[in-house]
Design an enzyme around this catalytic site. Structure first.
Site, PDB file in Angstrom:
ATOM      1  N   LYS A   1       7.527 -10.367 -10.613  1.00 32.06           N
ATOM      2  CA  LYS A   1       8.407 -10.508  -9.138  1.00 32.06           C
ATOM      3  C   LYS A   1       6.964 -10.464  -8.598  1.00 32.06           C
ATOM      4  CE  LYS A   1       9.428  -6.037  -7.033  1.00 32.06           C
ATOM      5  NZ  LYS A   1       8.831  -6.434  -5.416  1.00 32.06           N
ATOM      6  N   ASN A   2       5.478  -9.829  -8.335  1.00 27.10           N
ATOM      7  CA  ASN A   2       5.061  -9.227  -7.822  1.00 27.10           C
ATOM      8  C   ASN A   2       3.685 -10.644  -8.559  1.00 27.10           C
ATOM      9  OD1 ASN A   2       6.327  -7.334  -7.036  1.00 27.10           O
ATOM     10  ND2 ASN A   2       4.885  -5.543  -7.593  1.00 27.10           N
TER      11      ASN A   2
ATOM     12  N   ARG B   1       7.989  -7.084   2.571  1.00 26.25           N
ATOM     13  CA  ARG B   1       6.519  -7.142   2.806  1.00 26.25           C
ATOM     14  C   ARG B   1       5.226  -8.380   2.222  1.00 26.25           C
ATOM     15  NH1 ARG B   1       2.400  -4.058   4.605  1.00 26.25           N
ATOM     16  NH2 ARG B   1       0.512  -4.353   2.350  1.00 26.25           N
TER      17      ARG B   1
ATOM     18  N   CYS C   1       8.535   0.320   5.728  1.00 28.29           N
ATOM     19  CA  CYS C   1       9.119   0.753   5.100  1.00 28.29           C
ATOM     20  C   CYS C   1       9.297   1.641   3.922  1.00 28.29           C
ATOM     21  CB  CYS C   1       9.490  -0.441   3.166  1.00 28.29           C
ATOM     22  SG  CYS C   1       8.108   0.471   2.036  1.00 28.29           S
TER      23      CYS C   1
ATOM     24  N   ARG D   1       2.848   0.617   5.022  1.00 33.89           N
ATOM     25  CA  ARG D   1       2.421  -0.430   4.907  1.00 33.89           C
ATOM     26  C   ARG D   1       1.874  -0.602   5.612  1.00 33.89           C
ATOM     27  NH1 ARG D   1       6.037  -0.905   0.703  1.00 33.89           N
ATOM     28  NH2 ARG D   1       4.383  -2.737  -0.347  1.00 33.89           N
ATOM     29  N   PRO D   2       0.137  -0.424   6.310  1.00 30.52           N
ATOM     30  CA  PRO D   2      -0.575  -0.518   6.721  1.00 30.52           C
ATOM     31  C   PRO D   2      -0.831  -2.148   7.303  1.00 30.52           C
ATOM     32  CG  PRO D   2      -1.407   0.868   5.973  1.00 30.52           C
ATOM     33  CD  PRO D   2       0.077   0.917   5.663  1.00 30.52           C
ATOM     34  N   ILE D   3      -1.814  -2.504   7.217  1.00 36.55           N
ATOM     35  CA  ILE D   3      -2.646  -4.183   7.266  1.00 36.55           C
ATOM     36  C   ILE D   3      -3.490  -4.170   7.758  1.00 36.55           C
ATOM     37  CG2 ILE D   3      -0.511  -4.871   7.582  1.00 36.55           C
ATOM     38  CD1 ILE D   3      -1.211  -6.974   9.494  1.00 36.55           C
ATOM     39  N   ASP D   4      -4.707  -3.116   7.753  1.00 36.80           N
ATOM     40  CA  ASP D   4      -5.483  -2.677   8.248  1.00 36.80           C
ATOM     41  C   ASP D   4      -6.656  -3.770   7.718  1.00 36.80           C
ATOM     42  OD1 ASP D   4      -5.001  -0.324   6.362  1.00 36.80           O
ATOM     43  OD2 ASP D   4      -7.641   0.054   6.803  1.00 36.80           O
TER      44      ASP D   4
ATOM     45  N   ASP E   1       4.726   1.664  -9.362  1.00 37.50           N
ATOM     46  CA  ASP E   1       6.295   1.024  -9.559  1.00 37.50           C
ATOM     47  C   ASP E   1       6.817   2.201 -10.918  1.00 37.50           C
ATOM     48  OD1 ASP E   1       5.128  -1.986  -7.983  1.00 37.50           O
ATOM     49  OD2 ASP E   1       5.053  -0.231  -7.729  1.00 37.50           O
TER      50      ASP E   1
ATOM     51  N   ILE F   1      -0.826   6.242  -4.446  1.00 38.29           N
ATOM     52  CA  ILE F   1      -0.733   5.753  -3.525  1.00 38.29           C
ATOM     53  C   ILE F   1      -0.145   5.548  -3.015  1.00 38.29           C
ATOM     54  CG2 ILE F   1      -0.352   2.553  -3.783  1.00 38.29           C
ATOM     55  CD1 ILE F   1      -2.601   4.410  -5.895  1.00 38.29           C
TER      56      ILE F   1
ATOM     57  N   ARG G   1      16.105  -6.594  -5.274  1.00 38.14           N
ATOM     58  CA  ARG G   1      15.312  -6.936  -4.877  1.00 38.14           C
ATOM     59  C   ARG G   1      14.386  -7.409  -5.896  1.00 38.14           C
ATOM     60  NH1 ARG G   1      11.970  -4.202  -0.921  1.00 38.14           N
ATOM     61  NH2 ARG G   1      10.397  -5.350  -1.211  1.00 38.14           N
TER      62      ARG G   1
HETATM   63  C1  EPZ Z   1       2.180  -4.525  -4.011  1.00 39.78           C
HETATM   64  O1  EPZ Z   1       2.618  -3.904  -2.948  1.00 39.78           O
HETATM   65  C2  EPZ Z   1       3.027  -4.602  -4.471  1.00 39.78           C
HETATM   66  N1  EPZ Z   1       3.806  -5.426  -3.864  1.00 39.78           N
HETATM   67  C3  EPZ Z   1       4.087  -2.973  -4.719  1.00 39.78           C
HETATM   68  O2  EPZ Z   1       5.028  -3.046  -5.539  1.00 39.78           O
HETATM   69  C4  EPZ Z   1       2.782  -2.494  -5.388  1.00 39.78           C
HETATM   70  O3  EPZ Z   1       3.864  -0.758  -5.473  1.00 39.78           O
HETATM   71  C5  EPZ Z   1       1.548  -2.058  -4.823  1.00 39.78           C
HETATM   72  O4  EPZ Z   1       1.494  -3.725  -4.818  1.00 39.78           O
HETATM   73  C6  EPZ Z   1       0.258  -1.132  -5.351  1.00 39.78           C
HETATM   74  O5  EPZ Z   1       1.000  -1.811  -6.852  1.00 39.78           O
HETATM   75  C7  EPZ Z   1       3.994  -6.731  -4.507  1.00 39.78           C
HETATM   76  O6  EPZ Z   1       3.047  -7.554  -5.315  1.00 39.78           O
HETATM   77  C8  EPZ Z   1       4.850  -8.026  -3.723  1.00 39.78           C
HETATM   78  P1  EPZ Z   1      -1.044  -2.350  -1.490  1.00 39.78           P
HETATM   79  P2  EPZ Z   1       0.620  -4.056  -1.907  1.00 39.78           P
HETATM   80  O7  EPZ Z   1      -2.128  -3.167  -0.700  1.00 39.78           O
HETATM   81  O8  EPZ Z   1       0.329  -4.922  -1.432  1.00 39.78           O
HETATM   82  C9  EPZ Z   1      -2.012   0.778   1.587  1.00 39.78           C
HETATM   83  C10 EPZ Z   1       7.825  -2.991  -5.805  1.00 39.78           C
HETATM   84  O9  EPZ Z   1       8.319  -1.738  -6.520  1.00 39.78           O
HETATM   85  N2  EPZ Z   1      -2.888  -0.349   2.357  1.00 39.78           N
HETATM   86  O10 EPZ Z   1      -2.209  -2.754  -2.854  1.00 39.78           O
HETATM   87  O11 EPZ Z   1       1.893  -4.138   0.128  1.00 39.78           O
HETATM   88  C11 EPZ Z   1      -0.350   0.573   1.349  1.00 39.78           C
HETATM   89  O12 EPZ Z   1      -0.292   1.633   2.637  1.00 39.78           O
HETATM   90  C12 EPZ Z   1       6.646  -2.951  -5.375  1.00 39.78           C
HETATM   91  O13 EPZ Z   1       7.633  -3.597  -6.446  1.00 39.78           O
HETATM   92  C13 EPZ Z   1      -3.527   0.766   3.631  1.00 39.78           C
HETATM   93  O14 EPZ Z   1      -3.928   1.247   4.086  1.00 39.78           O
HETATM   94  O15 EPZ Z   1       0.656  -2.879  -2.446  1.00 39.78           O
HETATM   95  C14 EPZ Z   1      -0.819   1.995  -0.169  1.00 39.78           C
HETATM   96  O16 EPZ Z   1      -0.775   3.355   0.100  1.00 39.78           O
HETATM   97  C15 EPZ Z   1       6.598  -1.724  -4.422  1.00 39.78           C
HETATM   98  N3  EPZ Z   1      -3.891  -0.882   4.331  1.00 39.78           N
HETATM   99  C16 EPZ Z   1      -2.008   1.171  -1.266  1.00 39.78           C
HETATM  100  O17 EPZ Z   1      -3.098   0.486   0.394  1.00 39.78           O
HETATM  101  C17 EPZ Z   1      -4.360  -2.167   4.059  1.00 39.78           C
HETATM  102  O18 EPZ Z   1      -4.347  -2.994   4.184  1.00 39.78           O
HETATM  103  C18 EPZ Z   1      -1.410   0.315  -1.796  1.00 39.78           C
HETATM  104  O19 EPZ Z   1      -0.960  -0.997  -0.730  1.00 39.78           O
HETATM  105  C19 EPZ Z   1      -2.990  -2.288   2.699  1.00 39.78           C
HETATM  106  C20 EPZ Z   1      -2.479  -1.307   1.707  1.00 39.78           C
END
Ligand code: EPZ
Length: 422
Positions: free
Chosen positions: A27-28, A97, A121, A126-129, A310, A332, A403
């Site tokens: 999926k990812n 997301r 969620c 899930r910030p995007i900073d 995950d 995480i 999902r």
């Molecule tokens: C991906 O999410 C996966 N989703 C998630 O899988 C997975 O848990 C996650 O990576 C970590 O491995 C997909 O690939 C579709 P991150 P992503 O950005 O990219 C923080 C599942 O169950 N962060 O690595 O959203 C964030 O809040 C899903 O299949 C910021 O602070 O994860 C989190 O605490 C759930 N600012 C950490 O980083 C940002 O701009 C990791 O998030 C972005 C993220």
């Protein structure tokens, strides 16, 4: 959206699992790869793509952007030649997301993009900073009017970006965005998850020049255009982990194909310590469990190659039936223990230390109960616990599980589980 029917799993516990599974496509990896199809105007075929809600939603969003997609026998036939730069469908963008991955490809293709500030969620804000900070470093202009965030990449310039956290999504957005950006872009402290490597391999198969994916530094030399390709994403390492933990719960012996064993190294080590037998030959993992489980002591999630967040909910559930105490730390996401109250309805004994750490006190047996899936992986943990629990477990909100899992109930039924959907 209210789900009326077919949204509950009914599981009669106590059946062992036997047989073999060919794991669904990742999926990812599939989601960012589908997004990256916007970067080429030639025909692309993606093979063995999982039939899951997040992929279905991504298809809907891409079609709204003018991409032609035909889904046949698990393959996607994609042609982005007619794609246009309309605003990403905000209603749909809010539903998941994964649409955030479109930011990098949309900005590269259309030079502007508007997305809703992701509403977060159940498992975290899930910030995007990190995405925004990295794009700004590449001279992308960003304007946030509260509800919508507008991006303008007309004056973007290749540069070096250093990520505050090794964010998977941010890494994947920058890789997509810089594949066609003239010059050399470097990503320091990138995510090293296998899905990032899969995305880089996909883009390189189209003529991109990306090196270092999976290491501490990724270098991208922008190219003028990208060809079409035929590509098969790797097997889903979280779905592989899910089947491994299912056997650890239910007992029996199962052969798992289409997996990449080293991507589940940490989980395999833990399951052996807990009392499972693991055999690996090429891309086939054979797991068997005949005796009761003992606690592994400590499970802590971290960025790859550490233990994956995950799989945390599922391992937390498995620890509930291992003898001894297990300290589980979620490093995480800020809210990924949602499934605890549901497991407690089945007889689990869990003590919360603080919002990122719990201690699980193993119990002999879990008892079937009516429980609710509250997020994708937490829902899977309840299904697996139901395979073990005495009596009948009813898991509602099955739509969360849809999902990310391609007909999980069919996969488990084929292995001998007594699970049906109503
Ligand atoms: C991906 O999410 C996966 N989703 C998630 O899988 C997975 O848990 C996650 O990576 C970590 O491995 C997909 O690939 C579709 P991150 P992503 O950005 O990219 C923080 C599942 O169950 N962060 O690595 O959203 C964030 O809040 C899903 O299949 C910021 O602070 O994860 C989190 O605490 C759930 N600012 C950490 O980083 C940002 O701009 C990791 O998030 C972005 C993220």
């Amino acid at each position: 959206m209210k789900y009326k029917k077919n949204n509950k799993f009914i599981i009669h516990g106590g059946k062992q699992l036997h047989g073999e599974v060919f794991v669904q496509g990742s999926k990812n990896a599939s989601l960012p790869i589908m997004s990256a199809c916007l970067l080429s105007k030639e025909k692309i075929v993606l093979k063995h793509i999982p039939d899951i809600v997040d992929v279905h939603n991504m298809i809907l969003i891409l079609k709204k952007l003018g991409v032609k997609i035909i889904k046949r026998n698990g393959n996607l036939y994609i042609n982005s030649q007619q794609a246009n730069g309309e605003k990403l469908d905000c209603k749909l963008a809010k539903t998941m997301r994964s649409s955030l991955f479109l930011l990098g490809s949309m900005l590269s293709r259309f030079k502007t993009a508007t997305i809703t500030a992701p509403g977060g969620c159940k498992i975290g804000k899930r910030p995007i900073d990190i995405h925004i900070q990295a794009l700004k470093k590449l001279n992308v202009k960003v304007f946030n009017d509260g509800e919508l965030i507008h991006f303008d990449a007309s004056k973007a310039k290749a540069s070096k970006v250093k990520l505050r956290l090794a964010s998977v999504g941010a890494t994947e957005n920058i890789i997509q965005f810089s594949s066609l950006l003239e010059g050399k872009t470097v990503i320091e402290n990138p995510a090293k998850e296998p899905e990032v490597v899969d995305l880089a391999n996909f883009l390189n198969s189209m003529g991109a020049k990306i090196t270092g994916a999976g290491t501490n530094k990724i270098t991208i030399y922008g190219v003028k255009s990208l060809y079409g390709t035929i590509y098969t994403p790797a097997g889903d390492r979280i779905a592989t982990g899910t089947i491994l933990i299912a056997v650890a719960f239910a007992g029996g012996k199962v052969e798992i194909k289409n997996s990449i064993p080293e991507q589940n190294e940490k989980l395999l080590q833990i399951l052996v310590k807990m009392g499972c037998k693991i055999k690996i030959k090429n891309d086939i993992i054979t797991i068997s469990k005949t005796s009761s489980l003992k606690s592994v002591g400590e499970i802590a999630t971290g960025y790859y190659p550490n233990f994956p967040t995950d799989l945390q909910s599922m391992m937390l559930a498995l620890s509930c039936v291992a003898s001894g105490k297990t300290c589980v730390s979620e490093n995480i996401f800020e809210n990924r223990f949602l499934t605890i109250p549901e497991l407690e309805k089945m007889g689990a004994n869990i003590t919360k230390i603080h919002e990122k750490q719990v201690v699980v006190n193993g119990v002999k047996m879990l008892t079937g109960a009516k429980v609710k899936a509250l997020d994708l992986r937490g829902g899977a943990s309840l299904v697996l616990a139901g395979l073990y629990a005495k009596g009948v477990t009813e898991v509602s909100n099955a739509h969360f599980i849809d999902r990310g899992y391609d007909h999980l109930e069919d996969v488990l039924t084929k292995l001998g589980a007594d699970i049906r959907r109503i």
